[in-house]
Design an enzyme around this catalytic site. Structure first.
Site, PDB file in Angstrom:
ATOM      1  N   PHE A  23      -0.074  74.893 129.538  1.00 38.16           N
ATOM      2  CA  PHE A  23       0.607  74.188 128.440  1.00 38.16           C
ATOM      3  C   PHE A  23       1.238  72.913 129.009  1.00 38.16           C
ATOM      4  CE2 PHE A  23       3.217  73.416 124.807  1.00 38.16           C
ATOM      5  CZ  PHE A  23       2.729  74.204 123.779  1.00 38.16           C
ATOM      6  N   GLU A  59       4.242  83.054 130.338  1.00 39.77           N
ATOM      7  CA  GLU A  59       3.429  83.973 131.153  1.00 39.77           C
ATOM      8  C   GLU A  59       3.716  83.826 132.656  1.00 39.77           C
ATOM      9  OE1 GLU A  59       2.000  82.219 128.527  1.00 39.77           O
ATOM     10  OE2 GLU A  59       1.983  84.029 127.274  1.00 39.77           O
ATOM     11  N   VAL A  82       8.425  72.865 129.838  1.00 41.88           N
ATOM     12  CA  VAL A  82       8.823  73.226 128.476  1.00 41.88           C
ATOM     13  C   VAL A  82       9.598  72.050 127.895  1.00 41.88           C
ATOM     14  CG1 VAL A  82       9.819  75.024 127.024  1.00 41.88           C
ATOM     15  CG2 VAL A  82       9.098  75.593 129.343  1.00 41.88           C
ATOM     16  N   ILE A  83       9.097  71.547 126.759  1.00 37.61           N
ATOM     17  CA  ILE A  83       9.710  70.352 126.150  1.00 37.61           C
ATOM     18  C   ILE A  83      10.340  70.735 124.815  1.00 37.61           C
ATOM     19  CG2 ILE A  83       9.259  68.024 125.300  1.00 37.61           C
ATOM     20  CD1 ILE A  83       6.904  67.896 127.279  1.00 37.61           C
ATOM     21  N   THR A  87       8.911  72.532 120.413  1.00 34.15           N
ATOM     22  CA  THR A  87       8.986  73.913 119.932  1.00 34.15           C
ATOM     23  C   THR A  87      10.378  74.326 119.482  1.00 34.15           C
ATOM     24  OG1 THR A  87       8.763  76.228 120.599  1.00 34.15           O
ATOM     25  CG2 THR A  87       9.259  74.671 122.343  1.00 34.15           C
ATOM     26  N   HIS A  89      11.253  77.291 119.458  1.00 37.98           N
ATOM     27  CA  HIS A  89      11.691  78.403 120.308  1.00 37.98           C
ATOM     28  C   HIS A  89      11.801  77.978 121.776  1.00 37.98           C
ATOM     29  CE1 HIS A  89       7.277  78.933 119.876  1.00 37.98           C
ATOM     30  NE2 HIS A  89       7.301  79.365 121.123  1.00 37.98           N
ATOM     31  N   PHE A 114      11.323  77.990 141.492  1.00 38.80           N
ATOM     32  CA  PHE A 114      11.304  77.571 140.085  1.00 38.80           C
ATOM     33  C   PHE A 114      11.012  76.072 139.996  1.00 38.80           C
ATOM     34  CE2 PHE A 114      13.539  76.574 136.018  1.00 38.80           C
ATOM     35  CZ  PHE A 114      12.788  77.407 135.203  1.00 38.80           C
TER      36      PHE A 114
HETATM   37  N1  INI Z   1       4.637  76.869 126.857  1.00 34.73           N
HETATM   38  C1  INI Z   1       4.990  75.956 127.773  1.00 34.73           C
HETATM   39  O1  INI Z   1       4.672  76.126 128.965  1.00 34.73           O
HETATM   40  N2  INI Z   1       5.699  74.859 127.413  1.00 34.73           N
HETATM   41  C2  INI Z   1       6.069  74.629 126.124  1.00 34.73           C
HETATM   42  O2  INI Z   1       6.720  73.586 125.847  1.00 34.73           O
HETATM   43  C3  INI Z   1       5.684  75.575 125.132  1.00 34.73           C
HETATM   44  N3  INI Z   1       6.004  75.337 123.766  1.00 34.73           N
HETATM   45  O3  INI Z   1       6.388  74.225 123.404  1.00 34.73           O
HETATM   46  O4  INI Z   1       5.868  76.237 122.905  1.00 34.73           O
HETATM   47  C4  INI Z   1       4.956  76.711 125.550  1.00 34.73           C
HETATM   48  N4  INI Z   1       4.597  77.652 124.634  1.00 34.73           N
HETATM   49  C5  INI Z   1       3.582  78.651 124.933  1.00 34.73           C
HETATM   50  C6  INI Z   1       4.159  79.883 125.618  1.00 34.73           C
HETATM   51  O5  INI Z   1       4.545  79.593 126.942  1.00 34.73           O
HETATM   52  C7  INI Z   1       3.125  81.008 125.655  1.00 34.73           C
HETATM   53  O6  INI Z   1       2.010  80.614 126.422  1.00 34.73           O
HETATM   54  C8  INI Z   1       2.631  81.436 124.261  1.00 34.73           C
HETATM   55  O7  INI Z   1       3.699  81.708 123.419  1.00 34.73           O
HETATM   56  C9  INI Z   1       1.758  82.716 124.393  1.00 34.73           C
HETATM   57  O8  INI Z   1       2.520  83.816 124.884  1.00 34.73           O
END
Ligand code: INI
Length: 158
Positions: A23, A59, A82-83, A87, A89, A114
């Site tokens: 992601f 994950e 993660v931005i 999202t 969440h 980390f």
């Molecule tokens: N995963 C990320 O690594 N960064 C994000 O910003 C992000 N957002 O924005 O939702 C994100 N979502 C996916 C999450 O990590 C899982 O892969 C997904 O929910 C499946 O379990």
């Protein structure tokens, strides 16, 4: 005399696993490049490095834990991004990722580093992924090497 316990930055002979989220891959791949650069510049050879990719930051904890408990590596580096803008969440993903990565290290006794960016905007993430100066992946590589050597320098009970 006070005994100083510290880890140096010599990574020769070390085996390091990188766990990278797909992601926000444009950012995360820059972190991977930074980590590989940091490892190479500190004597970790390519055959000592493995990269495993997972869907997202959520994950990363399980992947890190499995890599750490495999016995095949001296350290694990978690890389992700993660931005907040992306999202609703954000807090859940970012917090669980941070908690889980920390837990993987505590549960296995291995340094699990980390290297996950948590930012409000893409621009902030780009800056921390080396677009101007400084790459959190590179910093994570140094932290991994230092921690492996620091833990080796500590007294043990056995
Ligand atoms: N995963 C990320 O690594 N960064 C994000 O910003 C992000 N957002 O924005 O939702 C994100 N979502 C996916 C999450 O990590 C899982 O892969 C997904 O929910 C499946 O379990």
């Amino acid at each position: 005399m006070v005994r100083e316990l510290s880890g140096d930055f010599n990574g020769s002979g070390m085996r390091v696993a990188i766990a990278a989220a797909r992601f926000n891959s444009a950012i995360v791949e820059r972190l991977v490049e930074g980590a590989l650069d940091g490892l190479a510049r500190h004597q970790v050879t390519a055959d000592g490095i493995a990269i495993a990719r997972c869907p997202g930051a959520w994950e990363l904890p399980l992947l890190c834990q499995r890599l750490a408990e495999s016995g095949a590596y001296d350290a694990v580096i978690a890389l992700g991004c993660v931005i907040r803008g992306d999202t609703p969440h954000f807090d859940m993903v970012a917090n669980e990722c941070a908690k889980g990565v920390a837990h993987a290290g505590m549960a296995t006794g291995l340094p699990v580093i980390f290297g996950v960016l948590t930012t409000d905007t893409v621009e902030q993430a780009q800056v921390r992924a080396g677009i101007k100066a400084g790459n959190k992946g590179f910093d994570a590589a140094l932290a991994a090497i230092e921690m492996v050597n620091l833990l080796k320098s500590l007294p043990t009970s056995h």
